[in-house]
Design a protein around this motif. Structure first.
Motif, short mmCIF file in Angstrom:
data_model
loop_
_atom_site.label_atom_id
_atom_site.label_comp_id
_atom_site.label_asym_id
_atom_site.label_seq_id
_atom_site.Cartn_x
_atom_site.Cartn_y
_atom_site.Cartn_z
N ILE A 14 1.04 -0.88 0.03
CA ILE A 14 0.41 -0.11 -0.28
C ILE A 14 1.04 0.88 0.17
N HIS A 15 0.61 2.49 0.00
CA HIS A 15 1.28 3.48 -0.18
C HIS A 15 0.01 4.61 0.18
N SER A 16 -0.26 5.34 1.11
CA SER A 16 -0.67 5.94 1.74
C SER A 16 0.20 6.36 2.85
N GLY A 17 -0.67 8.24 3.00
CA GLY A 17 -0.06 8.82 4.16
C GLY A 17 -0.52 9.65 5.20
N VAL A 18 -0.14 9.86 6.13
CA VAL A 18 -1.09 11.15 6.46
C VAL A 18 0.05 12.00 6.82
N GLY A 19 -0.33 13.61 7.04
CA GLY A 19 0.55 14.29 7.11
C GLY A 19 0.47 15.20 8.97
N THR A 20 1.24 15.65 9.22
CA THR A 20 1.00 16.69 10.98
C THR A 20 0.22 18.15 9.97
N SER A 21 0.96 17.65 8.43
CA SER A 21 0.01 19.74 7.93
C SER A 21 -0.57 19.42 6.79
N ASN A 22 -0.93 19.75 5.53
CA ASN A 22 -1.62 19.94 4.43
C ASN A 22 0.10 19.91 3.93
N TYR A 23 0.38 18.72 3.11
CA TYR A 23 1.55 18.94 1.72
C TYR A 23 0.78 18.84 0.49
N THR A 24 1.88 18.59 -0.15
CA THR A 24 1.88 17.66 -1.90
C THR A 24 2.87 16.80 -2.25
N PHE A 25 2.65 16.19 -2.89
CA PHE A 25 3.78 15.05 -3.48
C PHE A 25 3.21 14.90 -5.12
N CYS A 26 4.38 14.68 -5.88
CA CYS A 26 4.74 13.97 -6.99
C CYS A 26 4.95 12.03 -6.84
N TRP A 27 4.04 11.92 -7.21
CA TRP A 27 3.55 10.25 -7.88
C TRP A 27 3.56 9.39 -9.07
N THR A 28 4.97 8.38 -9.52
CA THR A 28 5.14 7.95 -10.61
C THR A 28 4.94 6.85 -10.33
N MET A 29 4.68 6.07 -11.78
CA MET A 29 4.61 4.54 -11.70
C MET A 29 5.10 4.28 -12.94
N ALA A 30 5.35 3.14 -13.32
CA ALA A 30 6.17 2.28 -14.23
C ALA A 30 5.53 0.82 -13.97
N GLY A 31 5.82 -0.20 -15.34
CA GLY A 31 5.13 -1.59 -14.68
C GLY A 31 4.30 -1.52 -16.28
N GLU A 32 3.56 -2.87 -15.73
CA GLU A 32 3.37 -4.19 -17.06
C GLU A 32 1.87 -3.25 -17.66
N ASN A 33 1.24 -2.24 -17.20
CA ASN A 33 0.45 -1.95 -17.88
C ASN A 33 0.22 -0.52 -18.12
N TYR A 34 -0.59 0.33 -18.84
CA TYR A 34 -0.78 1.61 -18.59
C TYR A 34 -1.98 2.45 -18.03
N THR A 35 -2.44 2.07 -16.87
CA THR A 35 -3.56 2.20 -16.93
C THR A 35 -3.74 3.00 -15.62
N PHE A 36 -4.11 4.09 -15.20
CA PHE A 36 -4.12 4.60 -14.15
C PHE A 36 -4.71 3.94 -13.10
N THR A 37 -6.27 4.35 -13.57
CA THR A 37 -7.33 3.10 -12.61
C THR A 37 -6.53 1.93 -12.63
N ASP A 38 -6.42 0.51 -12.46
CA ASP A 38 -5.73 0.38 -11.70
C ASP A 38 -5.38 -0.48 -11.20
N MET A 39 -6.16 -0.43 -9.83
CA MET A 39 -6.13 -0.26 -8.64
C MET A 39 -7.54 -2.07 -7.90
N ASP A 40 -5.81 -1.86 -7.06
CA ASP A 40 -7.25 -3.32 -5.99
C ASP A 40 -7.23 -2.10 -4.62
#
Length: 276
Positions: A242-268
């Motif tokens: 899993i890859h979730s997070g909770v902060g002591t204040s608000n923040y911004t993050f960059c996410w990048t993915m690579a692998g088998e498919n190219y489908t953003f919505t492929d999530m379990d």
């Protein structure tokens, strides 16, 4: 270049805090006038940062890749989180303001990274994945990115998600890249949690105050762990985690993915009731 090998989720259950940080946290992303790069064997992604303070920096991995040049068999996405940047690709100049993204495809030999204003240096975060064909070099601003309003104040996760490199945006072989910004008063990202065993993911947390920390949740849903992350540090997230997070204040993050498919919505998706 720092090399990180893949890990077995059964073995990770036995890791202490130090070993977890050694395997999955990149503490120094931006070093003045240097490339800081980590090569992970998860889908062979390279995660790195360029901080051109007083000089131009060439995109170069030395002999680490055993290729003639960095992008011989790779593609790359740059996100600027600092002052105005200048990226020169085969003699063509691209100017990136803060939160602009530049995609550079396979086959580009000469890539130079610089700051437009040395008094306000650029900070270029980048991720690179293997590529099997060439796509055009393309710049995208945040205003041009595909925005999605997600979450709510009631669940402490109101946020804006901007998609830059994806199937309906900047085209690539397998690399996907976006930015998620939490609103003031919201602290949770990526809830409900999920895994996607077909792709790895990397996070860069930024826009944090000096004293702010994010507790990044990782591990199998039945064996969760956490990493305490400071400003401008990056996470390598295995496909089984899993890859979730909770902060002591608000923040911004960059996410990048690579692998088998190219489908953003492929999530379990894993509901909170399924986490332990």
């Amino acid at each position: 270049m720092d090399i990180r090998h893949t890990t077995n989720p059964t073995d990770v259950k036995q890791y202490d805090t130090g070993r977890l940080r050694e395997e999955f946290l990149k503490e120094e992303v931006f070093i003045a006038d240097e490339l800081s790069m980590t090569y992970t064997h998860y889908d062979r992604m390279i995660v790195g940062g360029a901080y051109p303070v007083s000089k131009e920096i060439a995109l170069d991995a030395g002999d680490a890749l055993r290729t003639e040049y960095f992008l011989e068999r790779r593609e790359i996405g740059f996100l600027n989180i600092g002052g105005p940047a200048v990226i020169t690709v085969e003699g063509v100049v691209y100017e990136l303001n803060r939160l602009d993204v530049l995609y550079v495809g396979k086959g580009k030999r000469n890539v130079q990274l610089a700051s437009a204003d040395k008094a306000n240096p650029a900070k270029l975060y980048f991720c690179s994945a293997l590529a099997h064909r060439e796509f055009e070099t393309r710049k995208m601003t945040m205003e041009e990115a595909n925005p999605n309003h997600l979450g709510s104040q009631e669940t402490s996760n109101e946020r804006m998600l901007y998609k830059y490199i994806h199937a309906d945006g900047i085209q690539s072989c397998q690399l996907m890249l976006g930015v998620t910004s939490l609103q003031v008063g919201s602290v949770w990202n990526t809830m409900p949690s999920h895994v996607h065993d077909r792709r790895m993911e990397a996070y860069l947390y930024f826009d944090m105050q000096e004293e702010t920390r994010v507790f990044h949740m990782m591990g199998e849903p039945s064996e969760t762990r956490h990493l305490v992350v400071a400003n401008e540090q990056a996470i390598i997230s295995p496909p089984w985690s899993i890859h979730s997070g909770v902060g002591t204040s608000n923040y911004t993050f960059c996410w990048t993915m690579a692998g088998e498919n190219y489908t953003f919505t492929d999530m379990d998706v894993v509901p909170a009731s399924g986490l332990k």
